[in-house]
Design a protein around this motif. Structure first.
Motif, PDB file in Angstrom:
ATOM      1  N   TYR A   1      81.890   5.377  -1.527  1.00 38.25           N
ATOM      2  CA  TYR A   1      82.164   6.715  -2.052  1.00 38.25           C
ATOM      3  C   TYR A   1      83.657   6.966  -2.247  1.00 38.25           C
ATOM      4  CZ  TYR A   1      77.408   8.419  -2.270  1.00 38.25           C
ATOM      5  OH  TYR A   1      76.104   8.611  -2.644  1.00 38.25           O
ATOM      6  N   SER A   2      84.502   6.295  -1.483  1.00 39.57           N
ATOM      7  CA  SER A   2      85.943   6.441  -1.717  1.00 39.57           C
ATOM      8  C   SER A   2      86.367   5.756  -3.013  1.00 39.57           C
ATOM      9  CB  SER A   2      86.735   5.863  -0.539  1.00 39.57           C
ATOM     10  OG  SER A   2      86.573   4.456  -0.449  1.00 39.57           O
ATOM     11  N   ASN A   3      85.566   4.785  -3.472  1.00 42.40           N
ATOM     12  CA  ASN A   3      85.823   4.096  -4.743  1.00 42.40           C
ATOM     13  C   ASN A   3      84.897   4.599  -5.853  1.00 42.40           C
ATOM     14  OD1 ASN A   3      87.818   1.643  -4.449  1.00 42.40           O
ATOM     15  ND2 ASN A   3      86.594   1.665  -2.567  1.00 42.40           N
ATOM     16  N   ARG A   4      84.334   5.765  -5.663  1.00 44.61           N
ATOM     17  CA  ARG A   4      83.275   6.241  -6.551  1.00 44.61           C
ATOM     18  C   ARG A   4      83.682   6.294  -8.024  1.00 44.61           C
ATOM     19  NH1 ARG A   4      79.572  11.611  -5.548  1.00 44.61           N
ATOM     20  NH2 ARG A   4      78.137  11.274  -7.298  1.00 44.61           N
ATOM     21  N   SER A   5      84.795   6.926  -8.328  1.00 42.67           N
ATOM     22  CA  SER A   5      85.203   7.065  -9.728  1.00 42.67           C
ATOM     23  C   SER A   5      85.479   5.702 -10.350  1.00 42.67           C
ATOM     24  CB  SER A   5      86.433   7.964  -9.835  1.00 42.67           C
ATOM     25  OG  SER A   5      87.511   7.435  -9.081  1.00 42.67           O
ATOM     26  N   HIS A   6      86.053   4.807  -9.558  1.00 44.42           N
ATOM     27  CA  HIS A   6      86.351   3.464 -10.042  1.00 44.42           C
ATOM     28  C   HIS A   6      85.059   2.691 -10.311  1.00 44.42           C
ATOM     29  CE1 HIS A   6      89.334   0.308 -10.643  1.00 44.42           C
ATOM     30  NE2 HIS A   6      88.496  -0.527 -10.059  1.00 44.42           N
ATOM     31  N   LEU A   7      84.081   2.831  -9.418  1.00 46.73           N
ATOM     32  CA  LEU A   7      82.798   2.150  -9.594  1.00 46.73           C
ATOM     33  C   LEU A   7      82.055   2.688 -10.813  1.00 46.73           C
ATOM     34  CD1 LEU A   7      81.567   1.958  -5.884  1.00 46.73           C
ATOM     35  CD2 LEU A   7      82.081   0.008  -7.362  1.00 46.73           C
ATOM     36  N   GLU A   8      82.047   4.008 -10.959  1.00 45.87           N
ATOM     37  CA  GLU A   8      81.314   4.597 -12.079  1.00 45.87           C
ATOM     38  C   GLU A   8      81.931   4.190 -13.413  1.00 45.87           C
ATOM     39  OE1 GLU A   8      80.170   9.075 -13.504  1.00 45.87           O
ATOM     40  OE2 GLU A   8      79.594   8.439 -11.477  1.00 45.87           O
ATOM     41  N   ALA A   9      83.243   4.048 -13.444  1.00 41.48           N
ATOM     42  CA  ALA A   9      83.898   3.622 -14.682  1.00 41.48           C
ATOM     43  C   ALA A   9      83.453   2.220 -15.091  1.00 41.48           C
ATOM     44  CB  ALA A   9      85.413   3.660 -14.512  1.00 41.48           C
ATOM     45  N   GLN A  10      82.987   1.431 -14.091  1.00 41.61           N
ATOM     46  CA  GLN A  10      82.555   0.061 -14.370  1.00 41.61           C
ATOM     47  C   GLN A  10      81.037  -0.100 -14.289  1.00 41.61           C
ATOM     48  OE1 GLN A  10      85.281  -3.077 -12.853  1.00 41.61           O
ATOM     49  NE2 GLN A  10      86.363  -1.406 -11.820  1.00 41.61           N
ATOM     50  N   GLY A  11      80.317   1.040 -14.335  1.00 35.12           N
ATOM     51  CA  GLY A  11      78.871   0.987 -14.509  1.00 35.12           C
ATOM     52  C   GLY A  11      78.028   1.163 -13.270  1.00 35.12           C
ATOM     53  N   PHE A  12      78.641   1.462 -12.115  1.00 37.06           N
ATOM     54  CA  PHE A  12      77.882   1.616 -10.872  1.00 37.06           C
ATOM     55  C   PHE A  12      77.873   3.085 -10.460  1.00 37.06           C
ATOM     56  CE2 PHE A  12      78.971  -2.805 -10.963  1.00 37.06           C
ATOM     57  CZ  PHE A  12      77.886  -3.450 -10.386  1.00 37.06           C
TER      58      PHE A  12
ATOM     59  N   TRP B   1      86.057 -11.185   8.938  1.00 29.89           N
ATOM     60  CA  TRP B   1      84.908 -10.853   8.089  1.00 29.89           C
ATOM     61  C   TRP B   1      84.808  -9.343   7.907  1.00 29.89           C
ATOM     62  CZ3 TRP B   1      80.239  -8.282   7.889  1.00 29.89           C
ATOM     63  CH2 TRP B   1      79.311  -8.731   6.940  1.00 29.89           C
ATOM     64  N   ASP B   2      84.525  -8.900   6.686  1.00 31.59           N
ATOM     65  CA  ASP B   2      84.471  -7.476   6.361  1.00 31.59           C
ATOM     66  C   ASP B   2      83.225  -7.217   5.528  1.00 31.59           C
ATOM     67  OD1 ASP B   2      84.822  -4.893   5.274  1.00 31.59           O
ATOM     68  OD2 ASP B   2      86.997  -5.078   5.315  1.00 31.59           O
ATOM     69  N   VAL B   3      82.346  -6.332   6.013  1.00 33.34           N
ATOM     70  CA  VAL B   3      81.098  -6.053   5.306  1.00 33.34           C
ATOM     71  C   VAL B   3      81.367  -5.472   3.921  1.00 33.34           C
ATOM     72  CG1 VAL B   3      80.823  -3.714   6.270  1.00 33.34           C
ATOM     73  CG2 VAL B   3      78.803  -5.015   5.545  1.00 33.34           C
ATOM     74  N   ARG B   4      82.459  -4.733   3.761  1.00 32.51           N
ATOM     75  CA  ARG B   4      82.779  -4.141   2.462  1.00 32.51           C
ATOM     76  C   ARG B   4      83.098  -5.220   1.434  1.00 32.51           C
ATOM     77  NH1 ARG B   4      87.681  -0.525   4.265  1.00 32.51           N
ATOM     78  NH2 ARG B   4      88.214  -2.602   5.066  1.00 32.51           N
ATOM     79  N   SER B   5      83.923  -6.186   1.842  1.00 35.02           N
ATOM     80  CA  SER B   5      84.267  -7.284   0.935  1.00 35.02           C
ATOM     81  C   SER B   5      83.043  -8.124   0.612  1.00 35.02           C
ATOM     82  CB  SER B   5      85.349  -8.164   1.568  1.00 35.02           C
ATOM     83  OG  SER B   5      86.522  -7.436   1.812  1.00 35.02           O
ATOM     84  N   HIS B   6      82.221  -8.379   1.632  1.00 35.65           N
ATOM     85  CA  HIS B   6      81.022  -9.185   1.422  1.00 35.65           C
ATOM     86  C   HIS B   6      80.092  -8.519   0.420  1.00 35.65           C
ATOM     87  CE1 HIS B   6      76.963 -10.742   2.294  1.00 35.65           C
ATOM     88  NE2 HIS B   6      77.582 -11.871   2.580  1.00 35.65           N
ATOM     89  N   PHE B   7      79.859  -7.217   0.596  1.00 34.35           N
ATOM     90  CA  PHE B   7      78.964  -6.482  -0.301  1.00 34.35           C
ATOM     91  C   PHE B   7      79.516  -6.475  -1.723  1.00 34.35           C
ATOM     92  CE2 PHE B   7      77.264  -2.745  -2.396  1.00 34.35           C
ATOM     93  CZ  PHE B   7      75.931  -2.725  -2.002  1.00 34.35           C
TER      94      PHE B   7
ATOM     95  N   LYS C   1      81.781  -8.430 -10.522  1.00 31.13           N
ATOM     96  CA  LYS C   1      82.650  -8.233 -11.683  1.00 31.13           C
ATOM     97  C   LYS C   1      83.522  -6.988 -11.572  1.00 31.13           C
ATOM     98  CE  LYS C   1      79.574 -10.682 -14.870  1.00 31.13           C
ATOM     99  NZ  LYS C   1      78.810 -10.598 -16.145  1.00 31.13           N
ATOM    100  N   VAL C   2      83.332  -6.221 -10.509  1.00 33.37           N
ATOM    101  CA  VAL C   2      84.129  -5.009 -10.331  1.00 33.37           C
ATOM    102  C   VAL C   2      85.507  -5.387  -9.801  1.00 33.37           C
ATOM    103  CG1 VAL C   2      84.325  -2.823  -9.097  1.00 33.37           C
ATOM    104  CG2 VAL C   2      82.099  -3.585  -9.937  1.00 33.37           C
ATOM    105  N   GLU C   3      86.527  -4.854 -10.429  1.00 36.52           N
ATOM    106  CA  GLU C   3      87.900  -5.176 -10.040  1.00 36.52           C
ATOM    107  C   GLU C   3      88.633  -3.928  -9.566  1.00 36.52           C
ATOM    108  OE1 GLU C   3      89.585  -6.883 -13.520  1.00 36.52           O
ATOM    109  OE2 GLU C   3      88.514  -8.798 -13.321  1.00 36.52           O
ATOM    110  N   GLY C   4      89.685  -4.153  -8.777  1.00 32.47           N
ATOM    111  CA  GLY C   4      90.574  -3.071  -8.386  1.00 32.47           C
ATOM    112  C   GLY C   4      90.058  -2.153  -7.304  1.00 32.47           C
ATOM    113  N   LEU C   5      89.089  -2.604  -6.501  1.00 25.87           N
ATOM    114  CA  LEU C   5      88.561  -1.754  -5.434  1.00 25.87           C
ATOM    115  C   LEU C   5      89.578  -1.619  -4.302  1.00 25.87           C
ATOM    116  CD1 LEU C   5      84.907  -3.139  -5.235  1.00 25.87           C
ATOM    117  CD2 LEU C   5      85.634  -0.957  -6.214  1.00 25.87           C
ATOM    118  N   ALA C   6      89.600  -0.453  -3.675  1.00 27.27           N
ATOM    119  CA  ALA C   6      90.513  -0.194  -2.556  1.00 27.27           C
ATOM    120  C   ALA C   6      89.787  -0.439  -1.240  1.00 27.27           C
ATOM    121  CB  ALA C   6      91.021   1.241  -2.619  1.00 27.27           C
TER     122      ALA C   6
END
Length: 326
Positions: A22-33, A201-207, A214-219
């Motif tokens: 949800y902190s990356n929400r706008s970025h994800l939606e711009a790339q189709g998620f 190991w980070d569950v966020r990176s793994h997911f 293909k999503v780039e630029g996630l924080a």
């Protein structure tokens, strides 16, 4: 629209993952998620509430926030607010370029059983062209201490010994049996992954790498979401819990003094929070108790490893440990 359905389990970084999405929400939606608000955010617990027939103790904070005390009151609330209609409306209002919806709540795994999973699967098939169920499992030895910390956070003051005893009272095949239900009703084996609670190991990176490659630029900001207590801080909180009751349904109305004690507990914990956060130590089981946990789940873990994990082992090898929290 395709669906990625993250169902838990609890204590596998779910809070961290949900906050990340949800902190990356706008970025994800711009790339189709696409992510939803109407089902609850960042935890889409509302869906678990709708399809679960359990009483208000299930996902209790959702019920508590809305003053819901019974299944009848829940049904009335869902009908009056047109809860499911609003979820479907939000899905259909997704921008045209959005190809995937992500739903996430560990309560789906914790609360749904049998026919409830079947009804939820039918709803997913009606509203989505494809569904990928995602589940993270955790080594039960690591889970034992994390689970104890969660129980203490919830207001219990039980010892680690009692907490582990309760864990060992659970059927070792419970996860395997439930996975079979999710596989049966969704017509596809879920993507089962091992949560590694230590190291880099980070569950966020793994997911992100596995399900959104293909999503780039996630924080990936530093996170301490729902971090377990340390060796010292957990005993401080246990003492507070023993002296002051946590919030319960009894705290409302009939016994106002219980509610007052619950408020005192919250204030005292807030005052002690800086001290608690300084404790960075990790809770560990003794070798003896860790061996008991491994043996209890050994056969079930072997079955899950063979069917769902491509031979990867859920339980880590024993480590030399001498001390145990009591």
């Amino acid at each position: 629209m395709r669906l990625i359905l993250h169902i838990g389990k609890a204590k596998t970084g779910t809070t961290s993952l949900q906050s990340f999405l949800y902190s990356n929400r706008s970025h994800l939606e711009a790339q189709g998620f696409r992510l939803l608000d109407s089902a609850g955010s960042p935890n889409n617990v509302g869906l678990a509430v709708v399809f679960s027939t359990a009483g208000p103790s299930a996902a209790s904070y959702w019920h508590r926030e809305r003053g819901i005390r019974s299944e009848a009151e829940k049904r009335k609330f869902l009908q009056e607010t047109r809860f499911m209609e609003e979820i479907i409306r939000e899905i259909r209002a997704s921008p045209a370029h959005c190809h995937t919806l992500i739903l996430t709540s560990e309560q789906l795994w914790e609360r749904l059983r049998g026919e409830e999973i079947e009804q939820f699967a039918q709803w997913c098939r009606i509203n989505f062209t494809e569904c990928q169920v995602v589940l993270y499992l955790r080594d039960q030895v690591e889970l034992a201490t994390s689970r104890w910390s969660m129980q203490v956070k919830a207001g219990n003051h039980l010892s680690l010994r009692r907490s582990v005893s309760k864990l060992l009272s659970i059927s070792p095949s419970a996860d395997s049996d439930r996975l079979k239900q999710w596989s049966q009703f969704f017509g596809k084996i879920p993507s089962v992954n091992i949560y590694r609670g230590s190291g880099a190991w980070d569950v966020r990176s793994h997911f992100a790498e596995k399900f959104m490659p293909k999503v780039e630029g996630l924080a990936f900001p530093p996170t301490s979401d729902n971090r377990s207590y340390g060796k010292v801080s957990i005993h401080i909180v246990r003492l507070v819990n023993a002296l002051f009751l946590a919030w319960t349904w009894k705290a409302e109305g009939k016994q106002p003094y219980i509610k007052a004690r619950a408020r005192l507990r919250s204030r005292l914990l807030a005052f002690l929070r800086p001290v608690i956060e300084l404790d960075k130590s990790r809770l560990r089981l003794s070798r003896k108790r860790a061996s008991m946990v491994r043996e209890h789940f050994r056969e079930a873990n072997s079955e899950m490893s063979r069917i769902y994990l491509n031979g990867d082992h859920l339980t880590a090898p024993p480590e030399p440990r001498n001390l145990e929290q009591r």
